[in-house]
Design a protein around this motif. Structure first.
Motif, PDB file in Angstrom:
ATOM      1  N   LEU A   1       0.837  -1.205   0.000  1.00  0.00           N
ATOM      2  CA  LEU A   1       0.000   0.000   0.000  1.00  0.00           C
ATOM      3  C   LEU A   1       0.869   1.250   0.000  1.00  0.00           C
ATOM      4  O   LEU A   1       0.578   2.227  -0.681  1.00  0.00           O
ATOM      5  N   LEU A   2       1.956   1.178   0.778  1.00  0.00           N
ATOM      6  CA  LEU A   2       2.862   2.331   0.812  1.00  0.00           C
ATOM      7  C   LEU A   2       3.464   2.566  -0.567  1.00  0.00           C
ATOM      8  O   LEU A   2       3.645   3.698  -1.008  1.00  0.00           O
ATOM      9  N   ARG A   3       3.777   1.474  -1.231  1.00  0.00           N
ATOM     10  CA  ARG A   3       4.354   1.598  -2.574  1.00  0.00           C
ATOM     11  C   ARG A   3       3.351   2.265  -3.520  1.00  0.00           C
ATOM     12  O   ARG A   3       3.698   3.120  -4.314  1.00  0.00           O
ATOM     13  N   GLU A   4       2.082   1.868  -3.387  1.00  0.00           N
ATOM     14  CA  GLU A   4       1.051   2.462  -4.248  1.00  0.00           C
ATOM     15  C   GLU A   4       0.902   3.947  -3.932  1.00  0.00           C
ATOM     16  O   GLU A   4       0.785   4.779  -4.818  1.00  0.00           O
ATOM     17  N   LEU A   5       0.958   4.245  -2.633  1.00  0.00           N
ATOM     18  CA  LEU A   5       0.848   5.644  -2.227  1.00  0.00           C
ATOM     19  C   LEU A   5       2.019   6.445  -2.797  1.00  0.00           C
ATOM     20  O   LEU A   5       1.857   7.578  -3.249  1.00  0.00           O
ATOM     21  N   GLY A   6       3.196   5.817  -2.794  1.00  0.00           N
ATOM     22  CA  GLY A   6       4.394   6.483  -3.291  1.00  0.00           C
ATOM     23  C   GLY A   6       4.289   6.847  -4.756  1.00  0.00           C
ATOM     24  O   GLY A   6       4.912   7.804  -5.221  1.00  0.00           O
ATOM     25  N   SER A   7       3.475   6.091  -5.473  1.00  0.00           N
ATOM     26  CA  SER A   7       3.348   6.380  -6.908  1.00  0.00           C
ATOM     27  C   SER A   7       2.499   7.624  -7.167  1.00  0.00           C
ATOM     28  O   SER A   7       2.422   8.107  -8.288  1.00  0.00           O
ATOM     29  N   LEU A   8       1.881   8.174  -6.110  1.00  0.00           N
ATOM     30  CA  LEU A   8       1.079   9.393  -6.285  1.00  0.00           C
ATOM     31  C   LEU A   8       1.943  10.647  -6.243  1.00  0.00           C
ATOM     32  O   LEU A   8       1.511  11.720  -6.648  1.00  0.00           O
ATOM     33  N   GLY A   9       3.135  10.503  -5.677  1.00  0.00           N
ATOM     34  CA  GLY A   9       3.985  11.687  -5.590  1.00  0.00           C
ATOM     35  C   GLY A   9       5.175  11.441  -4.690  1.00  0.00           C
ATOM     36  O   GLY A   9       5.606  10.307  -4.494  1.00  0.00           O
ATOM     37  N   GLY A  10       5.719  12.503  -4.114  1.00  0.00           N
ATOM     38  CA  GLY A  10       6.865  12.367  -3.217  1.00  0.00           C
ATOM     39  C   GLY A  10       6.396  11.922  -1.838  1.00  0.00           C
ATOM     40  O   GLY A  10       5.496  12.532  -1.264  1.00  0.00           O
ATOM     41  N   LEU A  11       6.987  10.857  -1.358  1.00  0.00           N
ATOM     42  CA  LEU A  11       6.507  10.274  -0.096  1.00  0.00           C
ATOM     43  C   LEU A  11       7.657  10.093   0.886  1.00  0.00           C
ATOM     44  O   LEU A  11       8.691   9.515   0.542  1.00  0.00           O
ATOM     45  N   SER A  12       7.477  10.598   2.107  1.00  0.00           N
ATOM     46  CA  SER A  12       8.413  10.299   3.194  1.00  0.00           C
ATOM     47  C   SER A  12       7.714   9.345   4.134  1.00  0.00           C
ATOM     48  O   SER A  12       6.555   9.566   4.483  1.00  0.00           O
ATOM     49  N   VAL A  13       8.418   8.326   4.517  1.00  0.00           N
ATOM     50  CA  VAL A  13       7.788   7.266   5.317  1.00  0.00           C
ATOM     51  C   VAL A  13       8.560   7.056   6.600  1.00  0.00           C
ATOM     52  O   VAL A  13       9.787   7.025   6.591  1.00  0.00           O
ATOM     53  N   ARG A  14       7.847   6.914   7.687  1.00  0.00           N
ATOM     54  CA  ARG A  14       8.525   6.549   8.925  1.00  0.00           C
ATOM     55  C   ARG A  14       7.661   5.545   9.678  1.00  0.00           C
ATOM     56  O   ARG A  14       6.469   5.783   9.912  1.00  0.00           O
ATOM     57  N   ALA A  15       8.290   4.428  10.027  1.00  0.00           N
ATOM     58  CA  ALA A  15       7.554   3.378  10.736  1.00  0.00           C
ATOM     59  C   ALA A  15       7.779   3.523  12.232  1.00  0.00           C
ATOM     60  O   ALA A  15       8.846   3.937  12.665  1.00  0.00           O
ATOM     61  N   SER A  16       6.762   3.187  12.988  1.00  0.00           N
ATOM     62  CA  SER A  16       6.886   3.220  14.448  1.00  0.00           C
ATOM     63  C   SER A  16       6.717   1.812  14.998  1.00  0.00           C
ATOM     64  O   SER A  16       5.751   1.114  14.671  1.00  0.00           O
ATOM     65  N   PHE A  17       7.677   1.419  15.830  1.00  0.00           N
ATOM     66  CA  PHE A  17       7.619   0.086  16.442  1.00  0.00           C
ATOM     67  C   PHE A  17       7.279   0.188  17.922  1.00  0.00           C
ATOM     68  O   PHE A  17       7.532  -0.728  18.678  1.00  0.00           O
ATOM     69  N   SER A  18       6.717   1.338  18.331  1.00  0.00           N
ATOM     70  CA  SER A  18       6.516   1.563  19.767  1.00  0.00           C
ATOM     71  C   SER A  18       5.505   0.586  20.373  1.00  0.00           C
ATOM     72  O   SER A  18       5.526   0.341  21.571  1.00  0.00           O
ATOM     73  N   ALA A  19       4.639   0.022  19.544  1.00  0.00           N
ATOM     74  CA  ALA A  19       3.628  -0.898  20.102  1.00  0.00           C
ATOM     75  C   ALA A  19       4.121  -2.344  20.127  1.00  0.00           C
ATOM     76  O   ALA A  19       3.369  -3.252  20.484  1.00  0.00           O
ATOM     77  N   LEU A  20       5.385  -2.547  19.772  1.00  0.00           N
ATOM     78  CA  LEU A  20       5.903  -3.915  19.658  1.00  0.00           C
ATOM     79  C   LEU A  20       6.086  -4.542  21.053  1.00  0.00           C
ATOM     80  O   LEU A  20       6.773  -3.972  21.892  1.00  0.00           O
ATOM     81  N   PRO A  21       5.494  -5.690  21.317  1.00  0.00           N
ATOM     82  CA  PRO A  21       5.676  -6.336  22.629  1.00  0.00           C
ATOM     83  C   PRO A  21       7.013  -7.095  22.672  1.00  0.00           C
ATOM     84  O   PRO A  21       7.673  -7.221  21.638  1.00  0.00           O
ATOM     85  N   PRO A  22       7.399  -7.620  23.829  1.00  0.00           N
ATOM     86  CA  PRO A  22       8.606  -8.448  23.890  1.00  0.00           C
ATOM     87  C   PRO A  22       8.461  -9.655  22.943  1.00  0.00           C
ATOM     88  O   PRO A  22       7.351 -10.118  22.699  1.00  0.00           O
ATOM     89  N   LEU A  23       9.606 -10.151  22.463  1.00  0.00           N
ATOM     90  CA  LEU A  23       9.592 -11.206  21.451  1.00  0.00           C
ATOM     91  C   LEU A  23       8.738 -12.410  21.861  1.00  0.00           C
ATOM     92  O   LEU A  23       7.965 -12.940  21.059  1.00  0.00           O
ATOM     93  N   ALA A  24       8.860 -12.817  23.112  1.00  0.00           N
ATOM     94  CA  ALA A  24       8.142 -14.019  23.546  1.00  0.00           C
ATOM     95  C   ALA A  24       6.622 -13.832  23.467  1.00  0.00           C
ATOM     96  O   ALA A  24       5.882 -14.788  23.232  1.00  0.00           O
ATOM     97  N   GLU A  25       6.175 -12.580  23.661  1.00  0.00           N
ATOM     98  CA  GLU A  25       4.726 -12.326  23.656  1.00  0.00           C
ATOM     99  C   GLU A  25       4.211 -11.907  22.284  1.00  0.00           C
ATOM    100  O   GLU A  25       3.007 -11.763  22.075  1.00  0.00           O
TER     101      GLU A  25
END
Lengths: 738, 101
Positions: free
Chosen positions: A199-223
Motif C-alpha cells: 500500500l505504501l508503494r502504491e501511495l508512493g506512486s502518487l507523488g513524493g513520499l516520506s515514510v517513517r515506521a513506528s515500532f513503539s507498540a511492539l511487545p517483547p519477542l516471547a509475547e
C-alpha cells in the motif's frame, strides 16, 4: 496454517467480492448511460474498478489487475473532467466487464481469456481516452513482491506486480499539496492477505513520499504474535492528486486500519514542481511532523477504528451451504419441540409444561430469525436485468428503459436463486414481441422510449413479482387461433381471457412468425411456468392490445416453511397450503345422495366439484357420517377436497422428499408432526390438474386412466418416512410406516 | 522462504532465504527464540533473502530488543542485498537495528 490453503481461501474470498463489485459496476454503468454527468455514479464506477485492480493485484490476479488498470485510468480521466461519458465508452466498459469476469474465473477451472479480445478492448479504450495502455497480457503471477521501486513503477512494465499502481504525478495537473497520513493496520490485516508495504508503494506512486515506521507498540519477542501487525506509519505525501485518490489507495482496507489523512501546513506549488524540493522557511520539516504524530497514542490518531474495542463489524460473509444446514437443523429442532409440547400436554407436571412452553417460545423465535437470515432483497436480481435490457435494446434497435419498484422487497434466497431464469425469459419476450420499434411507437402516438417495469411487493405470505411493458399487448384471438392450429384446444372451445393467456405457457407454444436470437421458439414461456410451478407459485397475465402486457408471478416468501391446514383422512394426515384455502363446509351423506353420486357440493347455491382424498389415495378406511370439504382456489377455479376432519392450522417445516417423489407432483413435500407422524403436503393445483387429466383420458378410453389414476397413500407415506427419516428414527415413529 | 538456524562455536547463525513473510512468521519466531536462548550473539544473514515483510521486520526488531536486554547482540552477517535494503527504506524501516549494528 498451510499457506497454500490460506492463499486459495483469500483468492476465493476475492472472487466472491469481485463478482459482487462487477454486478454493482454494471448497474452503475447502465445508470451512468442515462445520467452521464452524475459524479456520484462516476465515482462509484472508479472506486469499483480501483478495488478490483488493487485487491486483484494483491491476491495474485495480475492479468485482471493489469486489464482493469486501463479502465480505471479512463474513469480517472472521466472523474477529472477530461473524458466525456458517451454511449461508446459505456458499451466498451460493459464489454470490458465481461472480460474481467473471464479473467476472474479463469484460475478456477473456467475457460481462459482471449488475449486478442482483451487487447482489442484496450485499444479502443486508448483511442477514446488518448492514454497509453498497459498491455493486457501481463503474466507475472508468482513473481516476487518488492522487486520494483515506487519511483520507477509507473515507467516499468507489468512484470512486477505493482508497477502499474497509481498515477504518475507529472500527469496530474493542478497544485501539489502536502498531506500528513497516519496509517496503523489493524491486527488482523496481515491475516486478510494485505501487505501494508505494498500500500505504501502504491501511495508512493502518487507523488513524493516520506515514510517513517513506528515500532513503539511492539511487545517483547516471547509475547509477540508473529502474524499480527504492530507497526504504524506516519507519512508525508506531496502530490497533485486529490484527497479522493489518496483515500482510494486504502479503499479496501479502510475498515481494517486506523487511517488519518490531513492536509499538512504546506504552501501550494504548481504541477510539475519537484515534490522533494526544500521546504519554505517556517514550514515544519516532514521529520518533525512525523515525530509529533508518532508521539500520539494510536487510539487518538483520528483513525476510523479502535482495535482495543470489540470488533464492530456490521456484516459477515457466510457460505450459503452453511446457512442451509443451519436452517435444516432449526427445522429438526422445531419437529422435536412439537413432540415435546405434545408430551408436556399429556403430563401432569406443571414444571414440564412450563419448560415446554419456554422452549416453544424460543424455538419459534429461533425459526423466525433463521428464516430472516435467508431473506435477501430482490434488488441484485433486478439490477442484473439492466444489462440484458441495454444489450437487447441495442441488438433489436429498440429504445427501452427499465424501471424498478420495490427492489428492496425481501424473499428467501432459495426463491431468489431460481427467479433469474423466469424473469429473463419474460423480459426477452417483452423486448422481442411486446415492445414496438421506436418509429412504430411514434406513428402510434406513443412515447418513443418504451418501458419495462419490474416490481416486487409483499402480499400476505406471498410476494408478487411483476414484469410489465407498454408495448403492443397480446392479441388474444391470435393466441387462440394458434392454439387451435397446434391442437391444444378444440375449435369450438369457449375460453376465458385468462385461459387463453394461460396457453402462452404451454410447451412449444409461440405466436411469433419469425424465430429470432432472442425468442420465438416457444421455449421460454414454458420454462417460466415450470420454474414458477417448482416454486409453488402462480402466473397471472393481463394485457390490453396497444397498451401493454403485465405478467405477475405470485411466489411464496420462503420454500422452507409453509402455513398450512392440517387435515386427516382415516389415520393419515395431510397439509393443505393455507394461502389457497377459502373455507370449509360439511358434507353429509344426504348431501352426497342429493348430488346423485356426482362429486359436487352445493355451497350457497354454487356447485363446486370436489375430490375425495380417500378415493384418490386408495385408502380403504370407512368415512365418517359427516365429512369436511376444504374449498380451495386453483387455476381451474374453486375445488373441494373431502377429508374426515380438519385439525387446524399449522406452520410446518417442509421436508424435501428427494428423488423417490420426483414423479409424484401432487405432493410437494412432507412434514413430521409432533407425535412423529408424517403428513404429506399436498399441491392442490397439481392435484386438480392430475384428476382433470385422468378424467379426460378416461373419457377418451386411455388405458393408463383405466388403472385408476390414483395413488396409494400408505405406500407414499412409507416411502416418505424413509426419505425424510434418514436414519429411520422418524420412520419407526410413524404408525403409517408399520 | 527459508530460515535456517546454524549452531556456531561463538553463537548462532540464522540464514534467511527468499521471501520471508507471514507464511513463515511463526517458524521464524521460534528460530529466533531458540537462537537467543543460547545466550550468545546471534548473527543473521540476509544475503540470500529477497523480501522481508512487516512480520519479518518486527520479529527482527523485537529480537534485537530482547538480545540487548540479555546483554548480547543481533548482528548482520555479510551484506544486505540492495533490493531488501531499498524495500525497507520505502517502508520507513531503514533504521532497523540489524542493519546498523
Amino acid at each position: 496454517m498451510n499457506s497454500a490453503h490460506q492463499s486459495d481461501q483469500f483468492k476465493q474470498s476475492f472472487r466472491e467480492e469481485a463478482r459482487e463489485i462487477l454486478v454493482d459496476l454494471e448497474s452503475a454503468l447502465l445508470e451512468l448511460n442515462e445520467h452521464p454527468a452524475d459524479l456520484e455514479l462516476i465515482g462509484r464506477t472508479f472506486r469499483g474498478l480501483h478495488t478490483i485492480k488493487g485487491s486483484g493485484s494483491m491476491f495474485g490476479f495480475e492479468r485482471l489487475a493489469a486489464f482493469t488498470h486501463n479502465l480505471e485510468t479512463s474513469f480517472d480521466e472521466v472523474r477529472n473532467g477530461r473524458l466525456e461519458v458517451t454511449p461508446e465508452l459505456i458499451d466498451l466498459t460493459l464489454s470490458a466487464l465481461d472480460q474481467m469476469r473471464v479473467l476472474l474465473e479463469e484460475g478456477a477451472g473456467s475457460a481462459a481469456h482471449d488475449p486478442a479480445v482483451c487487447q482489442a478492448i484496450l485499444d479502443r479504450v486508448r483511442k477514446l481516452s488518448g492514454s497509453a495502455v498497459v498491455p493486457a497480457s501481463a503474466d507475472d503471477e508468482g513473481s516476487e513482491a518488492g522487486a520494483t521501486s515506487a519511483s520507477s513503477s509507473s515507467a516499468t512494465g507489468l512484470s512486477a506486480p505493482f508497477a502499474m499502481e497509481g498515477q504518475n504525478p507529472g500527469h496530474v495537473s493542478g497544485p501539489i499539496r502536502a498531506w500528513h497520513i497516519r496509517f496503523a493496520p489493524g491486527p488482523e490485516m496481515l491475516l486478510d492477505g494485505t501487505d501494508p508495504l505494498l500500500l505504501l508503494r502504491e501511495l508512493g506512486s502518487l507523488g513524493g513520499l516520506s515514510v517513517r515506521a513506528s515500532f513503539s507498540a511492539l511487545p517483547p519477542l516471547a509475547e509477540l504474535e508473529p502474524e499480527r501487525c504492530y507497526v504504524a506509519w506516519d507519512l508525508a505525501l506531496a502530490t497533485a492528486s486529490p484527497l479522493e485518490a489518496i483515500r482510494d489507495v486504502f479503499i479496501f482496507v479502510e475498515d481494517h486500519c486506523e487511517l488519518g489523512i490531513e492536509p499538512a501546513e504546506e504552501p501550494e506549488a504548481t504541477a510539475g514542481a519537484d515534490p522533494a524540493r526544500p521546504r519554505p522557511a517556517g514550514a515544519a520539516p516532514a521529520g518533525e511532523v512525523l515525530a509529533r504524530g508518532l508521539e500520539e497514542p494510536r487510539s487518538q490518531a483520528g483513525g476510523r477504528r479502535n482495535y482495543d474495542q470489540p470488533d464492530n463489524a456490521t456484516s459477515l460473509r457466510v457460505p450459503a451451504a452453511k446457512l442451509d444446514q443451519f436452517v435444516d437443523l432449526v427445522g429438526e429442532l422445531v419437529t422435536v419441540q412439537a413432540r415435546l409440547s405434545e408430551l408436556a400436554a399429556r403430563s401432569d407436571d406443571p414444571d414440564v409444561a412450563a419448560v415446554s412452553e419456554e422452549i416453544e417460545r424460543l424455538t419459534s423465535s429461533l425459526r423466525e430469525n433463521s428464516m430472516n437470515i435467508r431473506m435477501l432483497p430482490i434488488r441484485a436480481t433486478f439490477e442484473k436485468f439492466r444489462r440484458l435490457v441495454h444489450d437487447l435494446a441495442r441488438d433489436l434497435g429498440k429504445d427501452v428503459e427499465l424501471t424498478m419498484e420495490g427492489a428492496d422487497t425481501e424473499l428467501d434466497k432459495t426463491v431468489i436463486d431460481q427467479l433469474g431464469d423466469p424473469l429473463m425469459h419474460l423480459i426477452r419476450n417483452s423486448m422481442d414481441h411486446g415492445i414496438e420499434p421506436a418509429a412504430r411507437r411514434a406513428a402510434l402516438g406513443k412515447r418513443r422510449t418504451a418501458s419495462i417495469h419490474l416490481s416486487a411487493r409483499h402480499s400476505g405470505a406471498s410476494v408478487l413479482i411483476g414484469v410489465a411493458d407498454d408495448g403492443a399487448g397480446i392479441d388474444a384471438e391470435a393466441v387462440r387461433a394458434r392454439a387451435i392450429e397446434k391442437g391444444l384446444v378444440a375449435p369450438s372451445a369457449e375460453l376465458t381471457e385468462t385461459q387463453i393467456f394461460g396457453l402462452l405457457f404451454e410447451p412449444g407454444f409461440s405466436t411469433a412468425k419469425q424465430v429470432t436470437d432472442v425468442s420465438g421458439r416457444g421455449v421460454g414461456m414454458d420454462v417460466v411456468r415450470q420454474r414458477v410451478d417448482a416454486l409453488r407459485g402462480t402466473i397471472e397475465v393481463s394485457s390490453r392490445p396497444g397498451e401493454g402486457t403485465s405478467v405477475t408471478l405470485r411466489l411464496p416468501l420462503t420454500l422452507a416453511i409453509i402455513d398450512g391446514l392440517l387435515v386427516s383422512v382415516g389415520e393419515a394426515f395431510f397439509v393443505l397450503p393455507l394461502g389457497s384455502t377459502l373455507e370449509c363446509v360439511e358434507l353429509s351423506r344426504a348431501d352426497v345422495q342429493r348430488a346423485n353420486g356426482k362429486h359436487v357440493a352445493d355451497v350457497r347455491g354454487e356447485l363446486i366439484p370436489y375430490i375425495r382424498l380417500r378415493e384418490y389415495f386408495n385408502m380403504r378406511c370407512q368415512p365418517p357420517a359427516i365429512e369436511q370439504v376444504m374449498i380451495v382456489e386453483t387455476g381451474e377455479g374453486h375445488y373441494g377436497f373431502v377429508v374426515d376432519c380438519v385439525l387446524g392450522d399449522c406452520q410446518t417445516v417442509i421436508k424435501n422428499l428427494g428423488r423417490c417423489y420426483r414423479n409424484v407432483q401432487v405432493v410437494s413435500g412432507a412434514t413430521i408432526l409432533g407425535n412423529g407422524t408424517v403428513a404429506l403436503i399436498l399441491d392442490p393445483e397439481r392435484l386438480v390438474q392430475a384428476v382433470l387429466r385422468t378424467q379426460a383420458q378416461r373419457a377418451r378410453g386411455h388405458p393408463a386412466a383405466q388403472r385408476a389414476g390414483s395413488l396409494n397413500q400408505e405406500q407414499l407415506v412409507h416411502q416418505a418416512n424413509h426419505c425424510i427419516g434418514g436414519d429411520g428414527s422418524n420412520a419407526s415413529a410413524s404408525p403409517l410406516a408399520n | 522462504m527459508g530460515a535456517v538456524l546454524v549452531q556456531m562455536d561463538n553463537g548462532c547463525l540464522l540464514r534467511l532465504e527468499g521471501t520471508v513473510d507471514i507464511a513463515s512468521a511463526a517458524e521464524f519466531k521460534t528460530l529466533l527464540l531458540q537462537a537467543l536462548a543460547v545466550g550468545r550473539d546471534v548473527a543473521v544473514s540476509l544475503e540470500a533473502a529477497s523480501y522481508l515483510d512487516v512480520t519479518a521486520v518486527q520479529l527482527l526488531w523485537a529480537a534485537d530488543r530482547e538480545a540487548r536486554s540479555q546483554g548480547i547482540r543481533v548482528t548482520l552477517s555479510g551484506g544486505c542485498p540492495e533490493i531488501v535494503r531499498r524495500s525497507l527504506a520505502q517502508a520507513g524501516m531503514a533504521d532497523l537495528p540489524l542493519l546498523n549494528n
